[in-house]
Design a protein around this motif. Structure first.
Motif, PDB file in Angstrom:
ATOM      1  N   GLU A 156      84.205  97.208  27.025  1.00  0.00           N
ATOM      2  CA  GLU A 156      85.292  96.906  27.922  1.00  0.00           C
ATOM      3  C   GLU A 156      86.403  98.084  27.872  1.00  0.00           C
ATOM      4  N   MET A 157      86.637  98.387  26.726  1.00  0.00           N
ATOM      5  CA  MET A 157      87.650  99.370  26.304  1.00  0.00           C
ATOM      6  C   MET A 157      87.106 100.711  27.153  1.00  0.00           C
ATOM      7  N   HIS A 158      85.650 101.163  26.923  1.00  0.00           N
ATOM      8  CA  HIS A 158      85.313 102.297  27.323  1.00  0.00           C
ATOM      9  C   HIS A 158      85.748 102.340  29.163  1.00  0.00           C
ATOM     10  N   ALA A 159      85.430 101.231  29.432  1.00  0.00           N
ATOM     11  CA  ALA A 159      85.260 100.988  31.050  1.00  0.00           C
ATOM     12  C   ALA A 159      86.957 101.335  31.556  1.00  0.00           C
ATOM     13  N   ILE A 160      87.856 100.653  30.764  1.00  0.00           N
ATOM     14  CA  ILE A 160      89.320 100.685  31.084  1.00  0.00           C
ATOM     15  C   ILE A 160      89.849 101.999  30.772  1.00  0.00           C
ATOM     16  N   GLU A 161      89.400 102.889  29.673  1.00  0.00           N
ATOM     17  CA  GLU A 161      89.665 104.171  29.262  1.00  0.00           C
ATOM     18  C   GLU A 161      89.414 105.080  30.764  1.00  0.00           C
ATOM     19  N   ASN A 162      88.309 104.674  31.424  1.00  0.00           N
ATOM     20  CA  ASN A 162      87.793 105.545  32.394  1.00  0.00           C
ATOM     21  C   ASN A 162      88.115 104.962  33.941  1.00  0.00           C
ATOM     22  N   ASN A 163      88.946 104.141  34.009  1.00  0.00           N
ATOM     23  CA  ASN A 163      89.427 103.367  35.205  1.00  0.00           C
ATOM     24  C   ASN A 163      88.117 103.041  36.028  1.00  0.00           C
ATOM     25  N   CYS A 164      87.045 102.144  35.311  1.00  0.00           N
ATOM     26  CA  CYS A 164      85.891 101.547  35.943  1.00  0.00           C
ATOM     27  C   CYS A 164      86.494 100.086  35.779  1.00  0.00           C
ATOM     28  N   GLY A 165      85.911  99.300  36.747  1.00  0.00           N
ATOM     29  CA  GLY A 165      85.782  97.766  36.603  1.00  0.00           C
ATOM     30  C   GLY A 165      84.943  97.217  35.822  1.00  0.00           C
ATOM     31  N   VAL A 166      85.110  96.242  35.224  1.00  0.00           N
ATOM     32  CA  VAL A 166      84.445  95.495  34.349  1.00  0.00           C
ATOM     33  C   VAL A 166      83.814  94.023  34.822  1.00  0.00           C
ATOM     34  N   VAL A 167      82.646  93.927  35.527  1.00  0.00           N
ATOM     35  CA  VAL A 167      81.901  92.653  35.942  1.00  0.00           C
ATOM     36  C   VAL A 167      82.042  91.525  34.740  1.00  0.00           C
ATOM     37  N   PRO A 186      79.112  89.420  26.636  1.00  0.00           N
ATOM     38  CA  PRO A 186      79.837  89.810  27.823  1.00  0.00           C
ATOM     39  C   PRO A 186      80.165  91.067  27.454  1.00  0.00           C
ATOM     40  N   ASN A 187      80.685  91.853  28.484  1.00  0.00           N
ATOM     41  CA  ASN A 187      80.930  93.232  28.407  1.00  0.00           C
ATOM     42  C   ASN A 187      82.620  93.246  28.486  1.00  0.00           C
ATOM     43  N   THR A 210      82.171  98.781  37.774  1.00  0.00           N
ATOM     44  CA  THR A 210      82.346  99.076  39.243  1.00  0.00           C
ATOM     45  C   THR A 210      83.211 100.136  39.367  1.00  0.00           C
ATOM     46  N   GLN A 211      83.087 100.897  40.566  1.00  0.00           N
ATOM     47  CA  GLN A 211      84.100 101.863  40.923  1.00  0.00           C
ATOM     48  C   GLN A 211      85.374 101.706  41.258  1.00  0.00           C
ATOM     49  N   ASN A 213      87.152  97.185  42.524  1.00  0.00           N
ATOM     50  CA  ASN A 213      87.755  96.148  42.124  1.00  0.00           C
ATOM     51  C   ASN A 213      86.170  95.466  41.481  1.00  0.00           C
ATOM     52  N   PRO A 214      86.260  94.792  40.469  1.00  0.00           N
ATOM     53  CA  PRO A 214      85.261  94.236  39.740  1.00  0.00           C
ATOM     54  C   PRO A 214      84.539  93.187  40.376  1.00  0.00           C
ATOM     55  N   ALA A 215      85.327  92.384  41.634  1.00  0.00           N
ATOM     56  CA  ALA A 215      84.805  91.265  42.214  1.00  0.00           C
ATOM     57  C   ALA A 215      83.403  91.669  42.824  1.00  0.00           C
ATOM     58  N   VAL A 216      82.369  90.441  42.674  1.00  0.00           N
ATOM     59  CA  VAL A 216      80.945  90.670  43.264  1.00  0.00           C
ATOM     60  C   VAL A 216      80.700  89.487  43.993  1.00  0.00           C
ATOM     61  N   TYR A 217      79.661  89.551  44.499  1.00  0.00           N
ATOM     62  CA  TYR A 217      79.014  88.124  45.481  1.00  0.00           C
ATOM     63  C   TYR A 217      77.656  88.314  45.478  1.00  0.00           C
ATOM     64  N   VAL A 218      76.836  87.172  45.544  1.00  0.00           N
ATOM     65  CA  VAL A 218      75.417  87.059  45.751  1.00  0.00           C
ATOM     66  C   VAL A 218      75.203  86.960  47.204  1.00  0.00           C
ATOM     67  N   CYS A 219      74.259  87.790  47.771  1.00  0.00           N
ATOM     68  CA  CYS A 219      73.833  87.864  49.148  1.00  0.00           C
ATOM     69  C   CYS A 219      73.184  86.766  49.649  1.00  0.00           C
ATOM     70  N   ASP A 220      72.869  86.387  50.939  1.00  0.00           N
ATOM     71  CA  ASP A 220      72.171  85.609  51.486  1.00  0.00           C
ATOM     72  C   ASP A 220      70.741  85.720  50.776  1.00  0.00           C
ATOM     73  N   ASP A 221      70.319  86.630  50.376  1.00  0.00           N
ATOM     74  CA  ASP A 221      68.886  86.259  49.860  1.00  0.00           C
ATOM     75  C   ASP A 221      68.736  85.677  48.623  1.00  0.00           C
ATOM     76  N   GLY A 222      69.781  85.287  48.176  1.00  0.00           N
ATOM     77  CA  GLY A 222      69.831  84.277  47.063  1.00  0.00           C
ATOM     78  C   GLY A 222      69.999  85.074  45.460  1.00  0.00           C
ATOM     79  N   TRP A 223      69.908  86.420  45.645  1.00  0.00           N
ATOM     80  CA  TRP A 223      69.647  87.254  44.363  1.00  0.00           C
ATOM     81  C   TRP A 223      70.589  88.438  44.326  1.00  0.00           C
ATOM     82  N   THR A 224      70.490  89.190  45.417  1.00  0.00           N
ATOM     83  CA  THR A 224      71.214  90.564  45.302  1.00  0.00           C
ATOM     84  C   THR A 224      72.707  90.548  45.052  1.00  0.00           C
TER      85      THR A 224
END
Ligand code: MF3
Ligand code: CO
Length: 255
Positions: A156-167, A186-187, A210-211, A213-224
């Motif tokens: 987590e710290m490495h992400a924060i130091e580099n301005n990346c989002g953590v999922v 967890p990360n 993530t580049q 915001n770390p918010a993600v969603y699952v696509c209609d294919d049920g996986w992606t």
């Protein structure tokens, strides 16, 4: 309960992870502009057949449907669990992760590699590099006597130091006779918290950043799994062995 592998089981983990790493290496080299992700998956399936391994992903039960392919291939704004497709042709500038989990002689080996196609944007290169660095930093904390939170916190710290989002929704995991065993890794999290690591544990560590915001969603294919903001996502993974000294990366290809 976190399984401690016996010396015999560790030999089998080595073998399963070597097969997983060698196949992932060949798939990574096969991924080029003009190749579809379906062709890449077909190639991986053939390599698994030749090696006497099976995909741990094919048929894996999900909320909506079983995973329909042999590897997870996730491109650009896709984080994890991308389904290979004839329609998706790799092109210059794409960044993909190939997540390959196999069963071999009763044990699972799990690894994910980031592949850059041709010239990628500086943003994509940075996110990929930071994710790869975080994996190695996390692995360096997988020491007998440390706790799971030490791995999580360092990633987590490495992400924060580099301005990346953590999922937060997806995590690393113990691995052995099953692809997913205790503990969850967890990360993100507090250092000196969580279960204590012991020599003989085998763990799949997998930063997911993530580049934006770390918010993600699952696509209609049920996986992606994709980023909500459409910006880039990144994931890489190794299976490692906790020892009495330094951690051993079981999914490194030795040439
Ligand atoms: N390698 C993935 C993991 O670490 C495998 C899950 S994908 C699925 O959990 F297709 F099997 F669901
Ligand atoms: Co995994």
């Amino acid at each position: 309960m976190i399984p401690i592998k016996t010396p015999e089981e560790i030999i089998k983990m080595h073998a399963a992870c070597r097969v997983a790493a060698e196949i992932l290496d060949e798939m990574s080299n096969f991924a080029k502009a003009g190749v579809s992700t379906q062709e890449l998956d077909d190639f991986g399936r053939e390599l698994m057949e030749e090696a006497g391994a099976t995909s741990a992903c094919f048929g894996y039960p999900g909320k909506k449907c079983k995973f329909p392919a042999y590897a997870c291939i996730s491109i650009n704004d896709e984080l994890v669990h991308g389904i290979p497709s004839k329609e998706v042709i790799l092109k210059d500038g794409d960044v993909l992760s190939i997540d390959l989990s196999v069963f071999y002689d009763g044990f699972a080996g799990d690894n994910t590699r980031i592949v850059r196609i041709g010239n990628v944007s500086p943003e994509a290169e940075k996110l990929s590099r930071v994710t790869e660095e975080a994996l190695l930093i996390g692995i360096s904390k997988a020491i007998d006597g440390n706790r799971v939170g030490d791995i999580s916190h360092a990633i987590e710290m490495h992400a924060i130091e580099n301005n990346c989002g953590v999922v937060k929704e997806y995590v690393g995991h113990g691995i052995g006779k099953k692809m997913h065993e205790d503990p969850q890794i967890p990360n993100y999290g507090r250092a000196h918290s969580g279960p204590t690591l012991k020599a003989g544990m085998t763990l799949a560590i997998e930063p997911m950043f993530t580049q934006g915001n770390p918010a993600v969603y699952v696509c209609d294919d049920g996986w992606t799994v994709k980023t909500r903001d459409g910006l880039l996502a990144s994931h890489c993974e190794h299976t490692i062995l906790v020892t009495n000294s330094l951690p051993e990366i079981l999914t490194l290809v030795k040439k």
